[in-house]
Write a protein that holds these residues in place. Sequence first.
Motif, PDB file in Angstrom:
ATOM      1  N   THR A  35       0.717  -1.386  -0.043  1.00  0.00           N
ATOM      2  CA  THR A  35       0.101   0.009  -0.099  1.00  0.00           C
ATOM      3  C   THR A  35       0.834   1.050   0.104  1.00  0.00           C
ATOM      4  OG1 THR A  35      -0.128   0.182   2.215  1.00  0.00           O
ATOM      5  CG2 THR A  35      -1.971  -1.191   1.392  1.00  0.00           C
ATOM      6  N   GLY A  36       2.042   1.245   0.186  1.00  0.00           N
ATOM      7  CA  GLY A  36       2.945   2.347   0.466  1.00  0.00           C
ATOM      8  C   GLY A  36       3.030   3.007   1.612  1.00  0.00           C
ATOM      9  N   PHE A  37       2.206   2.458   2.772  1.00  0.00           N
ATOM     10  CA  PHE A  37       2.155   3.093   4.102  1.00  0.00           C
ATOM     11  C   PHE A  37       3.444   2.585   4.944  1.00  0.00           C
ATOM     12  CE2 PHE A  37      -2.207   4.172   2.961  1.00  0.00           C
ATOM     13  CZ  PHE A  37      -2.467   5.109   3.963  1.00  0.00           C
ATOM     14  N   ALA A  38       3.975   3.461   5.448  1.00  0.00           N
ATOM     15  CA  ALA A  38       5.159   3.016   6.244  1.00  0.00           C
ATOM     16  C   ALA A  38       5.160   3.737   7.737  1.00  0.00           C
ATOM     17  CB  ALA A  38       6.494   3.813   5.446  1.00  0.00           C
ATOM     18  N   PRO A  39       5.888   3.089   8.541  1.00  0.00           N
ATOM     19  CA  PRO A  39       5.754   3.501   9.891  1.00  0.00           C
ATOM     20  C   PRO A  39       6.497   4.997   9.997  1.00  0.00           C
ATOM     21  CG  PRO A  39       6.979   1.263   9.914  1.00  0.00           C
ATOM     22  CD  PRO A  39       6.609   1.937   8.644  1.00  0.00           C
ATOM     23  N   VAL A  40       5.640   5.778  10.736  1.00  0.00           N
ATOM     24  CA  VAL A  40       6.438   7.107  11.031  1.00  0.00           C
ATOM     25  C   VAL A  40       7.204   7.221  12.112  1.00  0.00           C
ATOM     26  CG1 VAL A  40       4.334   7.927   9.757  1.00  0.00           C
ATOM     27  CG2 VAL A  40       4.287   7.879  12.111  1.00  0.00           C
ATOM     28  N   GLY A  41       7.279   6.142  13.033  1.00  0.00           N
ATOM     29  CA  GLY A  41       8.202   6.309  14.138  1.00  0.00           C
ATOM     30  C   GLY A  41       7.405   6.575  15.763  1.00  0.00           C
ATOM     31  N   THR A  42       6.245   6.560  15.608  1.00  0.00           N
ATOM     32  CA  THR A  42       5.580   6.891  16.834  1.00  0.00           C
ATOM     33  C   THR A  42       4.334   5.703  17.012  1.00  0.00           C
ATOM     34  OG1 THR A  42       3.724   8.011  15.624  1.00  0.00           O
ATOM     35  CG2 THR A  42       5.606   9.457  16.638  1.00  0.00           C
ATOM     36  N   GLY A  43       4.262   5.661  18.286  1.00  0.00           N
ATOM     37  CA  GLY A  43       3.153   4.537  18.901  1.00  0.00           C
ATOM     38  C   GLY A  43       2.791   4.871  20.183  1.00  0.00           C
ATOM     39  N   SER A  44       1.688   4.378  20.652  1.00  0.00           N
ATOM     40  CA  SER A  44       1.034   4.942  21.919  1.00  0.00           C
ATOM     41  C   SER A  44       0.248   3.603  22.765  1.00  0.00           C
ATOM     42  CB  SER A  44       0.008   5.859  21.512  1.00  0.00           C
ATOM     43  OG  SER A  44       0.340   7.084  20.785  1.00  0.00           O
ATOM     44  N   VAL A  45       0.012   3.675  23.900  1.00  0.00           N
ATOM     45  CA  VAL A  45      -0.454   2.701  24.655  1.00  0.00           C
ATOM     46  C   VAL A  45      -1.612   3.711  25.270  1.00  0.00           C
ATOM     47  CG1 VAL A  45      -0.328   1.392  26.900  1.00  0.00           C
ATOM     48  CG2 VAL A  45       1.695   1.426  25.176  1.00  0.00           C
ATOM     49  N   CYS A  46      -3.046   3.295  25.351  1.00  0.00           N
ATOM     50  CA  CYS A  46      -4.000   3.934  26.013  1.00  0.00           C
ATOM     51  C   CYS A  46      -4.596   3.192  27.066  1.00  0.00           C
ATOM     52  CB  CYS A  46      -5.232   4.145  24.672  1.00  0.00           C
ATOM     53  SG  CYS A  46      -6.725   4.907  25.587  1.00  0.00           S
TER      54      CYS A  46
END
Length: 182
Positions: A35-46
């Motif tokens: 798809t061309g989507f790549a990780p941007v280097g951010t993540g979260s825990v909610c």
Amino acid sequence: MGWFDALLGRSKAARPDLDALFALPSAAVTLRAATGFAPVGTGSVCFRAAEGGAFARLQQEIEALMGETRVSQDAYGYTWLSVRNPDVAGLVTDLHAANSSLESAGFGPSLLCTLVTFADSAQRKLAIVYLYKRGTFYPFAPAGEPRRDNALELQVRGVLEQELRIEPDLASWFPVWGAPGL
């Protein structure tokens, strides 16, 4: 689960498997190729923050363990612990450590979800969300609140269903408006 539960169509909820997060780096490669989507280097825990000193100390320990983190609250009263790491495998390790710390301290029932953010060349955002209580993943593609790109979400489901345990109930694909990084 007993035979009576089976007779009434009830099923046991899947147990959370935090190790499932470690499938994300491989899924990221597949997602980028398809798809061309790549990780941007951010993540979260909610999670839903508990009151009291014990929880505050645990939160400080998690922040110390993971280095650069940001804590924020959303409009629904949930706490988001955000992490930056340009290496998706390192990012997943950090997110796993935060989840594991909360779980082992007895705050597992407070965990809601974990997400990793992706973007394409047109700067469209996409999150792969792990639902803690269901032990499954789903894609969330915001298209400007309150709209989402359902076609992209279904496309990503098709791309990743061999890599990740995708949540089969589309009603459980709840939007995470305002999540850090989206």
